[in-house]
Design a protein around this motif. Structure first.
Motif, PDB file in Angstrom:
ATOM      1  N   ARG A  25       0.832  -1.208   0.000  1.00  0.00           N
ATOM      2  CA  ARG A  25       0.000   0.000   0.000  1.00  0.00           C
ATOM      3  C   ARG A  25       0.862   1.252   0.000  1.00  0.00           C
ATOM      4  O   ARG A  25       0.471   2.274  -0.583  1.00  0.00           O
ATOM      5  N   ILE A  26       2.045   1.212   0.617  1.00  0.00           N
ATOM      6  CA  ILE A  26       2.885   2.412   0.630  1.00  0.00           C
ATOM      7  C   ILE A  26       3.380   2.736  -0.777  1.00  0.00           C
ATOM      8  O   ILE A  26       3.480   3.908  -1.162  1.00  0.00           O
ATOM      9  N   ALA A  27       3.648   1.710  -1.583  1.00  0.00           N
ATOM     10  CA  ALA A  27       4.032   1.955  -2.977  1.00  0.00           C
ATOM     11  C   ALA A  27       2.848   2.482  -3.775  1.00  0.00           C
ATOM     12  O   ALA A  27       2.999   3.384  -4.616  1.00  0.00           O
ATOM     13  N   ASP A  28       1.674   1.946  -3.506  1.00  0.00           N
ATOM     14  CA  ASP A  28       0.479   2.449  -4.180  1.00  0.00           C
ATOM     15  C   ASP A  28       0.230   3.911  -3.808  1.00  0.00           C
ATOM     16  O   ASP A  28      -0.140   4.733  -4.655  1.00  0.00           O
ATOM     17  N   PHE A  29       0.454   4.229  -2.539  1.00  0.00           N
ATOM     18  CA  PHE A  29       0.310   5.618  -2.087  1.00  0.00           C
ATOM     19  C   PHE A  29       1.312   6.525  -2.803  1.00  0.00           C
ATOM     20  O   PHE A  29       0.969   7.645  -3.206  1.00  0.00           O
ATOM     21  N   GLN A  43      10.196   9.016  -8.448  1.00  0.00           N
ATOM     22  CA  GLN A  43      10.234   8.330  -9.738  1.00  0.00           C
ATOM     23  C   GLN A  43       9.914   6.855  -9.586  1.00  0.00           C
ATOM     24  O   GLN A  43       9.289   6.249 -10.449  1.00  0.00           O
ATOM     25  N   ASP A  44      10.374   6.292  -8.461  1.00  0.00           N
ATOM     26  CA  ASP A  44      10.176   4.865  -8.179  1.00  0.00           C
ATOM     27  C   ASP A  44       9.312   4.753  -6.933  1.00  0.00           C
ATOM     28  O   ASP A  44       9.701   5.227  -5.857  1.00  0.00           O
ATOM     29  N   PRO A  45       8.131   4.157  -7.011  1.00  0.00           N
ATOM     30  CA  PRO A  45       7.247   4.096  -5.838  1.00  0.00           C
ATOM     31  C   PRO A  45       7.814   3.266  -4.692  1.00  0.00           C
ATOM     32  O   PRO A  45       7.310   3.366  -3.567  1.00  0.00           O
ATOM     33  N   THR A  46       8.840   2.466  -4.956  1.00  0.00           N
ATOM     34  CA  THR A  46       9.452   1.694  -3.876  1.00  0.00           C
ATOM     35  C   THR A  46      10.677   2.396  -3.293  1.00  0.00           C
ATOM     36  O   THR A  46      11.362   1.839  -2.439  1.00  0.00           O
ATOM     37  N   ASP A  47      10.952   3.628  -3.733  1.00  0.00           N
ATOM     38  CA  ASP A  47      12.076   4.411  -3.209  1.00  0.00           C
ATOM     39  C   ASP A  47      11.608   5.123  -1.944  1.00  0.00           C
ATOM     40  O   ASP A  47      11.059   6.225  -1.993  1.00  0.00           O
ATOM     41  N   TYR A  48      11.833   4.487  -0.802  1.00  0.00           N
ATOM     42  CA  TYR A  48      11.323   5.039   0.454  1.00  0.00           C
ATOM     43  C   TYR A  48      11.955   6.386   0.780  1.00  0.00           C
ATOM     44  O   TYR A  48      11.269   7.314   1.241  1.00  0.00           O
ATOM     45  N   GLN A  49      13.250   6.516   0.559  1.00  0.00           N
ATOM     46  CA  GLN A  49      13.921   7.764   0.933  1.00  0.00           C
ATOM     47  C   GLN A  49      13.373   8.945   0.148  1.00  0.00           C
ATOM     48  O   GLN A  49      13.216  10.047   0.691  1.00  0.00           O
TER      49      GLN A  49
END
Length: 677
Positions: A25-29, A43-49
């Motif tokens: 869900r955090i990537a979807d957000f 740019q990348d939804p999985t880039d947390y920083q």
């Protein structure tokens, strides 16, 4: 301060699962925010920083995105996200009216379990979404009939069972203010908290379970009610099946069955965003415990962010986090309902003698997806030789841990004895914000002994002695921009002076929490312990958590506590108190093993002046070691000035350490304590 952990780790202990991260869900957000909120740099939804950077540089954009993504249902809209960015005193979402209870109930499937009630015997029952809504409506109607209105206080003296959740939601639905504590508190200690609030109604149970014993709290409940002169009524919960009719409460109370058994329509009272929701109390080590007031809107957004994004909870998930009702984790556990997931309550010992692995057994049986606990529990499981993996834990994707620093050894134990692919999410926060400053997410790596990252929306920094932010150096944990769940105020603090003194005197306009941390160059956070409990060896500051971590890994030691005490003659005494494991004696060989472990695992400076065996280590009732109070007791401060007995899990230890300090002062000759190095 020196630390053996400060060197950046080149490879994470556990990298994020790429498939799980992309589907989280955090990537979807992140994708949603980039499309709808103009989130820069993602740019990348999985880039947390990158997501975190946006969340703290564009506070209004981020919190507006949380509001819209989770479809907050406000009776009236907000005028602006952040009308005034000051600390203290930030004004969030002015104009908005809403209600936490409405959001806790609206996403629940009517026929799926909303609450799974568990206890240490292994027994369980479920309450569906439809049943929960009906019982909340009934209790709310009962409270209204008893004179409870918006702003009135309703208090609970209750174990961690569904009654507490139902009563809280009922009070919240009316715009009343909730507060609760567990029944292991003596009536006087509970009254120290509740009497400040001048409550209208008390909801109390006949007792609770713990380690094979059914604790009868009927007499204690009556004593507490007598200490609350503003009560209009008491609601009596039949939790253990004891007979309330045998007490004089029979004619003075409303039975829970009557309160929760009515057929009523649930009416929700919209309240302003910053209307008080609940009052949680500090540990109260000195004087009366401080009542910390949080608001409907701030808690709603913060907990949706924490549970919905960081913990990836949603419909079909189940969370089981061991807690008591007086720990802020209970409040977070209730908020599982906001996401549509099932919350599990648990009454009993986390590791009862008869079946010490019962929590793992229950997690397997009920297909728990997020399992929450404390470092002490994980270390105890390792020392007891428990093998959780004998149970089918295939549904568990994450284990949360909070309450104190989680040592690196626990990460390896979870990998080897629970499951290799399970994310161990160490978090650090507090009752103050009823959430976390730092933790993990499906998109973050895990480093052993470290917290993966600052949480979204938390402008976390480490300040050096000059108030400058530092990286890869130990500094004071500070938050430089406001969070919606920061306290509205302290109860009975009309001019706000106690609130300001608690967090904002060191750095005006910046929240100082009182912990030593390191923000690493690879993005993680290391917590070293309380900054007011800092050890000082010849001007070098040491973190107590670094010593506890190493010593508590030893199988011969159950728990440890180190303090550093300045002495009248100018000396400095740094003793280490240890609780030997059952059947183990602290002899010279074990002392040398401890010293060697500290020399090689940390540094010679970390070696204590003395190593002393004690029967137990004192904690707050939420499990935090009482380092500063023990130091003051050993220095000779009167016990009544150091801490309130009700704040200690084992009050007898107050006298024990006070006597220990008196004996040492009497026997000690003037000397200068040698530097251990």
């Amino acid at each position: 301060m020196t630390t053996p952990h400060a060197t950046p780790c080149p490879e994470p202990f556990l990298p994020p699962d790429l498939q799980a991260a992309a589907g989280s869900r955090i990537a979807d957000f992140a994708r949603w925010a980039a499309r709808h909120q103009g989130a820069d740099g993602i740019q990348d939804p999985t880039d947390y920083q990158a997501l975190h950077h946006w969340s703290v540089t564009d506070l209004e954009g981020f919190w507006a995105a949380v509001w819209e993504y989770f479809d907050i249902d406000a009776a009236t809209p907000y005028e602006r996200v952040l009308a005034e960015e000051t600390m203290p005193g930030a004004r969030w979402f002015p104009g908005a009216t809403l209600n936490y209870a409405h959001h806790a109930l609206r996403n629940l499937h009517p026929d799926a379990p909303a609450i799974t009630a568990l206890d240490e015997t292994g027994a369980a029952y479920e309450i569906t979404g439809r049943q929960l809504r009906a019982q909340v409506a009934s209790v709310a109607a009962t409270l209204r009939d008893l004179g409870v209105g918006q702003g009135d206080r309703v208090v609970g003296y209750l174990p961690n069972a569904p009654h507490a959740v139902i009563a809280f939601l009922a009070a919240a639905s009316l715009g009343a203010v909730w507060s609760v504590c567990g029944q292991d508190y003596a009536p006087g200690a509970a009254a120290d908290r509740f009497a400040q609030l001048e409550p209208t109604v008390l909801i109390t149970a006949d007792g609770y379970l713990f380690n094979g014993t059914r604790h009868d709290r009927r007499a204690a409940s009556l004593e507490l009610a007598d200490a609350l002169p503003t009560l209009k009524a008491t609601v009596a919960v039949d939790h253990l099946g004891l007979a309330w009719s045998e007490t004089r409460a029979a004619g003075l109370t409303v039975p829970w069955e009557d309160a929760a058994g009515r057929t009523e329509y649930l009416g929700i009272t919209p309240v302003p965003f910053d209307h008080p929701l609940w009052i949680v109390f500090s540990s109260g080590t000195t004087g009366l415990p401080k009542g910390i007031v949080h608001g409907h809107g701030g808690v709603l957004l913060e907990h949706l962010k924490t549970l919905g994004l960081h913990s990836d909870l949603g419909v079909g998930d189940r969370l089981l986090w061991y807690t008591t009702t007086h720990w802020m984790m209970w409040n977070l556990v209730v908020s599982t309902l906001l996401t549509g997931a099932t919350t599990c309550t648990y009454d009993g010992s986390p590791a009862p003698v008869a079946r010490p692995d019962v929590l793992w057994e229950l997690a397997a049986r009920h297909r728990v997806t997020v399992f929450g606990t404390s470092p002490q529990y994980l270390l105890a499981m390792a020392k007891l030789g428990i093998e959780p993996s004998v149970h089918d834990l295939s549904a568990v994707r994450a284990i949360g841990s909070t309450g104190s620093t989680l040592p690196a050894s626990a990460y390896r134990w979870v990998r080897d004895h629970v499951g290799a692919g399970i994310q161990l999410a160490s978090t650090s926060g507090g009752t103050d914000i009823v959430s976390a400053f730092a933790g993990s997410a499906p998109t973050t790596p895990v480093w052993a002994g470290e917290l993966s990252a600052p949480n979204l929306g938390v402008a976390l920094a480490a300040y050096d002695g000059a108030g400058r932010p530092v990286v890869d150096q130990v500094g004071e944990l500070v938050v430089t921009r406001p969070m919606p769940s920061m306290p509205l105020y302290f109860w009975n603090d009309p001019d706000g002076s106690r609130y300001r003194d608690a967090y904002f005197t060191a750095y005006p306009g910046v929240w100082r929490h009182g912990d030593w941390i390191t923000l690493t160059s690879h993005g993680s956070v290391i917590v070293h312990g309380r900054s007011d409990a800092t050890l000082n060896r010849n001007g070098v500051r040491l973190g107590s958590a670094d010593i506890h971590d190493i010593v508590e890994r030893l199988p011969e030691i159950t728990e440890a506590l180190v303090i550093g005490a300045e002495e009248p003659d100018g000396g400095y005494w740094m003793p280490l108190f240890v609780v030997p494991a059952p059947g183990v004696t602290l002899d010279d060989a074990l002392r040398e093993k401890i010293r060697d472990a500290l020399r090689t695992g940390a540094s010679p400076r970390h070696v204590p002046d003395e190593i002393l065996a004690v029967p137990a280590i004192p904690h707050t009732r939420t499990g935090k070691k009482l380092e500063v109070p023990v130091k003051r007791l050993l220095q000779g401060a009167p016990a009544e000035q150091v801490l309130h007995p009700s704040a200690v899990d084992n009050p007898d230890l107050v006298a024990y350490f006070a006597d220990l300090g008196a004996e040492r002062r009497q026997a000690r000759h003037p000397h200068t304590v040698k530097n251990a190095s």
